[in-house]
Write an enzyme that holds these catalytic residues in place. Sequence first.
Site, PDB file in Angstrom:
ATOM      1  N   ASP A   1     -85.923  48.122  -7.797  1.00 49.38           N
ATOM      2  CA  ASP A   1     -87.084  48.326  -7.705  1.00 49.38           C
ATOM      3  C   ASP A   1     -87.636  49.141  -8.574  1.00 49.38           C
ATOM      4  O   ASP A   1     -88.920  49.667  -8.442  1.00 49.38           O
ATOM      5  CB  ASP A   1     -87.222  49.372  -6.400  1.00 49.38           C
TER       6      ASP A   1
ATOM      7  N   ARG B   1     -78.424  64.859  -7.318  1.00 51.54           N
ATOM      8  CA  ARG B   1     -79.844  64.883  -7.362  1.00 51.54           C
ATOM      9  C   ARG B   1     -80.253  66.382  -7.319  1.00 51.54           C
ATOM     10  O   ARG B   1     -79.330  67.220  -7.164  1.00 51.54           O
ATOM     11  CB  ARG B   1     -80.331  64.326  -6.031  1.00 51.54           C
TER      12      ARG B   1
ATOM     13  N   THR C   1     -79.850  50.964 -10.743  1.00 55.00           N
ATOM     14  CA  THR C   1     -80.231  51.067  -9.068  1.00 55.00           C
ATOM     15  C   THR C   1     -79.859  49.855  -8.488  1.00 55.00           C
ATOM     16  O   THR C   1     -80.392  48.436  -8.874  1.00 55.00           O
ATOM     17  CB  THR C   1     -81.410  51.548  -8.784  1.00 55.00           C
TER      18      THR C   1
ATOM     19  N   GLY D   1     -78.677  57.863  -7.376  1.00 56.81           N
ATOM     20  CA  GLY D   1     -77.537  56.955  -6.542  1.00 56.81           C
ATOM     21  C   GLY D   1     -76.798  56.220  -7.434  1.00 56.81           C
ATOM     22  O   GLY D   1     -77.270  55.594  -8.544  1.00 56.81           O
TER      23      GLY D   1
ATOM     24  N   LYS E   1     -78.320  26.198  19.391  1.00 52.70           N
ATOM     25  CA  LYS E   1     -77.778  27.196  18.481  1.00 52.70           C
ATOM     26  C   LYS E   1     -76.861  28.344  19.083  1.00 52.70           C
ATOM     27  O   LYS E   1     -77.664  28.786  20.076  1.00 52.70           O
ATOM     28  CB  LYS E   1     -78.898  27.758  17.399  1.00 52.70           C
TER      29      LYS E   1
ATOM     30  N   ASP F   1     -81.191  48.825  -5.668  1.00 55.88           N
ATOM     31  CA  ASP F   1     -82.541  48.475  -5.046  1.00 55.88           C
ATOM     32  C   ASP F   1     -83.252  47.521  -5.707  1.00 55.88           C
ATOM     33  O   ASP F   1     -84.167  46.779  -5.193  1.00 55.88           O
ATOM     34  CB  ASP F   1     -83.233  49.640  -4.868  1.00 55.88           C
TER      35      ASP F   1
ATOM     36  N   HIS G   1     -75.291  31.088  17.441  1.00 61.08           N
ATOM     37  CA  HIS G   1     -75.321  32.263  17.004  1.00 61.08           C
ATOM     38  C   HIS G   1     -76.409  32.530  16.034  1.00 61.08           C
ATOM     39  O   HIS G   1     -77.105  31.423  15.572  1.00 61.08           O
ATOM     40  CB  HIS G   1     -74.078  32.709  16.165  1.00 61.08           C
TER      41      HIS G   1
ATOM     42  N   ALA H   1     -79.888  33.326   6.431  1.00 59.11           N
ATOM     43  CA  ALA H   1     -80.153  34.263   7.760  1.00 59.11           C
ATOM     44  C   ALA H   1     -81.443  33.429   8.515  1.00 59.11           C
ATOM     45  O   ALA H   1     -82.285  32.750   7.836  1.00 59.11           O
ATOM     46  CB  ALA H   1     -80.729  35.463   7.328  1.00 59.11           C
ATOM     47  N   GLU H   2     -81.543  33.414   9.897  1.00 63.05           N
ATOM     48  CA  GLU H   2     -82.685  33.161  10.804  1.00 63.05           C
ATOM     49  C   GLU H   2     -83.918  33.808  10.608  1.00 63.05           C
ATOM     50  O   GLU H   2     -84.933  33.333  10.515  1.00 63.05           O
ATOM     51  CB  GLU H   2     -82.107  33.035  11.924  1.00 63.05           C
TER      52      GLU H   2
ATOM     53  N   ARG I   1     -83.931  50.784  -0.011  1.00 59.92           N
ATOM     54  CA  ARG I   1     -84.860  51.839  -0.248  1.00 59.92           C
ATOM     55  C   ARG I   1     -86.101  51.156   0.539  1.00 59.92           C
ATOM     56  O   ARG I   1     -86.283  50.615   1.678  1.00 59.92           O
ATOM     57  CB  ARG I   1     -85.012  52.568  -1.224  1.00 59.92           C
TER      58      ARG I   1
ATOM     59  N   ASP J   1     -85.544  55.165  -9.897  1.00 64.65           N
ATOM     60  CA  ASP J   1     -87.070  55.608  -9.943  1.00 64.65           C
ATOM     61  C   ASP J   1     -87.181  57.098  -9.903  1.00 64.65           C
ATOM     62  O   ASP J   1     -87.934  57.619 -11.067  1.00 64.65           O
ATOM     63  CB  ASP J   1     -87.906  55.341  -8.753  1.00 64.65           C
ATOM     64  N   GLY J   2     -86.295  57.835  -9.231  1.00 65.72           N
ATOM     65  CA  GLY J   2     -86.389  59.355  -9.466  1.00 65.72           C
ATOM     66  C   GLY J   2     -85.919  59.827 -10.798  1.00 65.72           C
ATOM     67  O   GLY J   2     -86.297  60.850 -11.380  1.00 65.72           O
TER      68      GLY J   2
END
Length: 319
Positions: free
Chosen positions: A129, A72, A125, A11, A213, A127, A215, A186-187, A171, A103-104
């Site tokens: 990761d 790929r 990447t 990617g 609250k 990600d 939203h 974020a909640e 991923r 990774d790939g």
Amino acid sequence: MKKIGVLTSGGDAPGMNAAIRAVVRKAIFSDMEVYGIYNGYQGLMEGNIKKMELGSAGDIIQRGGTVLYSARSDEFKTEEGQQTAIKQLNKFGIEGLIVIGGDGSFQGAAKLTEKGYPCIGVPGTIDNDIPGTDFTIGFDTALNTIIDAVDKIRDTATSHERTYVIEVMGRNAGDLALWAGLADGAESILIPENTNDFDTVVDRLKKGQARGKKHSIIILAEGVGNGIDYGNKIEDATGMETRVTVLGHIQRGGRPSGFDRVLASRLGAKAVELLIEGQAGRMVGIQNNKLVDHDIIEALKQKHQIDLDMYRLSNELSI
């Protein structure tokens, strides 16, 4: 070593072009020839290889995507495919290869290394990761893309008094979701490494509603599940009007951030230095803002670790 190659695989990620630029310019500065390999490992097997000059890397540092393109390839995963790739490298006289990807892509570099072909991996990447580095090229830009999108979604969530589930990429890693969720307040944040159970998320939403609250924002990492399915479950369990946004490939595009441009430049140049030193089978990274390198095969055996302290903090701040 007088001739090296560079390819991007898997990617695409913002900042890959900055890494390509660094490899080309550092190699030429060091009196080496550098060859661009187009369309990743598939292009390598097909001999889609061209010599790069200084101008080849001009005016690309600010561009997203990759000028070498990416693909790929299942064929490259075979023994025959890897031998074909090495034959092409030998045909062009390329003595070492720099692989920019995730990774790939690193798995492919490791396979070539095991066959005695010198490879250096550069982590690219969104990600984030890859073990052995605090950050990968593209993560910061993708993070800021998500933050910008969530800021806009929060405006409409506030106006219409709705709950929004926002599915982000990553991923099997939760870094993008965690960092974006903390940055956007974020909640609830759902990540593969430590998923809030559904009842906990519902309970938090109901408590927020009870105190007035209007939203809520829920960030869902794609490795946890499908955002649309999760949104439907939320609406059924709470009765709250719920909308789902799947950000998708918008997260991969765009001009790389300043952080990613600098990171890519440092890592690309470091990879060339390792080849000059006669190193092989290494990956470059950054840890505690210092450039590092690790054995690529050993690095791939490690498991990417997320910062769970950040996860706990996000829960504490979203009460």
